[in-house]
Scaffold this active site. Structure first.
Site, PDB file in Angstrom:
ATOM      1  CD  GLU A 151      44.794  -0.612 -21.723  1.00  0.00           C
ATOM      2  OE1 GLU A 151      45.431  -0.153 -22.066  1.00  0.00           O
ATOM      3  OE2 GLU A 151      43.689  -0.760 -21.553  1.00  0.00           O
ATOM      4  CG  HIS A 182      40.680  -7.801 -24.926  1.00  0.00           C
ATOM      5  ND1 HIS A 182      39.821  -6.541 -24.864  1.00  0.00           N
ATOM      6  CD2 HIS A 182      41.619  -7.944 -23.539  1.00  0.00           C
ATOM      7  CE1 HIS A 182      40.607  -6.071 -24.302  1.00  0.00           C
ATOM      8  NE2 HIS A 182      41.242  -6.507 -23.686  1.00  0.00           N
TER       9      HIS A 182
END
Length: 401
Positions: free
Chosen positions: A238, A339
């Site tokens: 992904e 992230h």
């Protein structure tokens, strides 16, 4: 009771008991398994073993995606799928440097700003050897560079991996077995605070995987059969944009991706709530499926917020681009500093898990209509005002995709 055995019962959608201890344990164990995109065998083995312990069998595709299902009461020609991913952002050795350190190429989209200071594990071809290190900016010593430390820019060419071995040249790195193309995993260093916050790298999407496994466990423990066969697809690319481009059953009519929701200024997502994404960087999600999920949450008191994301794509984008003929939606758990130095909350994960349980017990948005890939426009079950001609609007069935 386990899937397929006598005694399972189908009931109207109802909240199920969520095993929070299981959720916490699975989450922490997942976070401790390094799994940058491209090196995910270990984490997929773990997920398969967890499913097996629930009595759910699984298969693995050539590309590493794992597939499982909870069977519905009968074959309908229209199933649903829940999609999560176990791969994470990370790095790869791009070059051995003359000073005995490593230049990195990022895996996935993330800033070197948040890699600075990360503890890492370097995976060489010698599977028995454990080599660790740390990502540092090129100017890492304030005593040496003074204010120049603050003037250094941000970029992958401006960081390097300091290896935790007595090496100071390329020959020393080669003697360790390190070479270009070796995977470098950013270690998660997870913790759960007394107030329920989960702080860790790679909550995207390890927390989503934990929530889905906990939801499937709740269904099994309660002996509740899903309204239609519920497939689980655990993808491993992904973060590279490939995601659910393969591995979906052709009978799947609805796909719900589970992934991190963006908690940041200008967003509505919260760490302590589930999130329903109405659109992302690829475009809007299915009109009918998103509103059906919102309705389920309202009816059962699940704390759910709606949000729209700008710089975002998920597994379902890859599925649609690969030709999946299904309605798609995205449910998330609120993550601050995605992230980067990520944080979420157990309350939000529990709300998400409960919504998944309710969704799995609910019928498809259009059970008869979606049983086939296509049907007559006049039979479409949604009524809306549609301009027909210069004579004005008329009432009629249309699809709002």
């Amino acid at each position: 009771m386990v899937p397929g055995r006598p005694g399972r019962r189908r009931v109207s959608p109802k909240p199920l008991e969520i095993d929070v201890d299981y959720l916490r344990q699975v989450l922490m164990e997942l976070l401790e398994i390094p799994s940058p995109s491209g090196r995910t065998d270990h984490v997929q083995q773990y997920v398969g073993e967890r499913l097996s312990a629930l009595g759910i069998s699984s298969t693995l595709t050539r590309r590493g995606a794992l597939s499982a299902c909870l069977p519905g009461p009968r074959a309908t020609g229209a199933d649903r799928a829940v999609v999560v991913h176990t791969d994470t952002i990370g790095g790869m050795v791009k070059r051995l440097k003359e000073n005995g350190r490593l230049e990195l190429k990022p895996i996935g989209t993330h800033s070197a700003r948040f890699a600075e200071g990360a503890q890492v594990r370097i995976f060489t071809d010698d599977l028995d050897r454990v080599i660790t290190g740390q990502v540092l900016p090129l100017k890492a010593s304030g005593h040496r560079y003074n204010e120049a430390v603050d003037l250094q820019g941000v970029g992958w060419e401006l960081v390097e991996v300091r290896v935790d071995e007595p090496v100071d040249d390329i020959a020393g790195l080669r003697a360790l077995g390190v070479d270009a193309g070796d995977f470098v995993a950013l270690l998660a260093n997870p913790m759960i605070t007394p107030t329920g916050y989960v702080k860790s790298r790679h909550l995207d999407d390890k927390a989503g995987v934990a929530a889905v496994l906990t939801a499937f466990k709740a269904m099994v423990d309660a002996g509740v059969q899903p309204a239609v066969t519920a497939h689980l697809l655990v993808t491993v690319t992904e973060e590279l944009g490939h995601g659910a481009s393969h591995g979906l059953d052709p009978d799947v009519a609805e796909i719900v991706s589970i992934d991190a929701a963006v908690v940041a200024p200008g967003q509505q997502s919260r760490e302590d709530a589930a999130t329903l994404a109405m659109g992302d960087g690829v475009g809007p999600f299915d009109y009918h499926l998103t509103r059906n999920l919102a309705s389920i949450a309202r009816e059962h008191g699940v704390d759910l917020v709606r949000d729209v994301f700008d710089y975002y794509r998920s597994d379902v984008a890859a599925a649609v681009e690969a030709g999946a003929h299904a309605r798609v939606a995205l449910l998330g758990f609120g993550v601050d500093a995605t992230h980067g130095h990520e944080r979420t909350h157990l309350d939000g994960l529990c709300h998400l898990t409960q919504l998944l349980c309710l969704y799995l017990q609910s019928p498809l948005v259009f059970p008869e209509w979606d049983a086939e890939p296509a049907g007559d426009l006049a039979d479409f079950p949604s009524l809306a005002v549609q301009p027909a001609s210069e004579e004005g609007p008329r009432e009629g069935p249309i699809g709002l995709d």
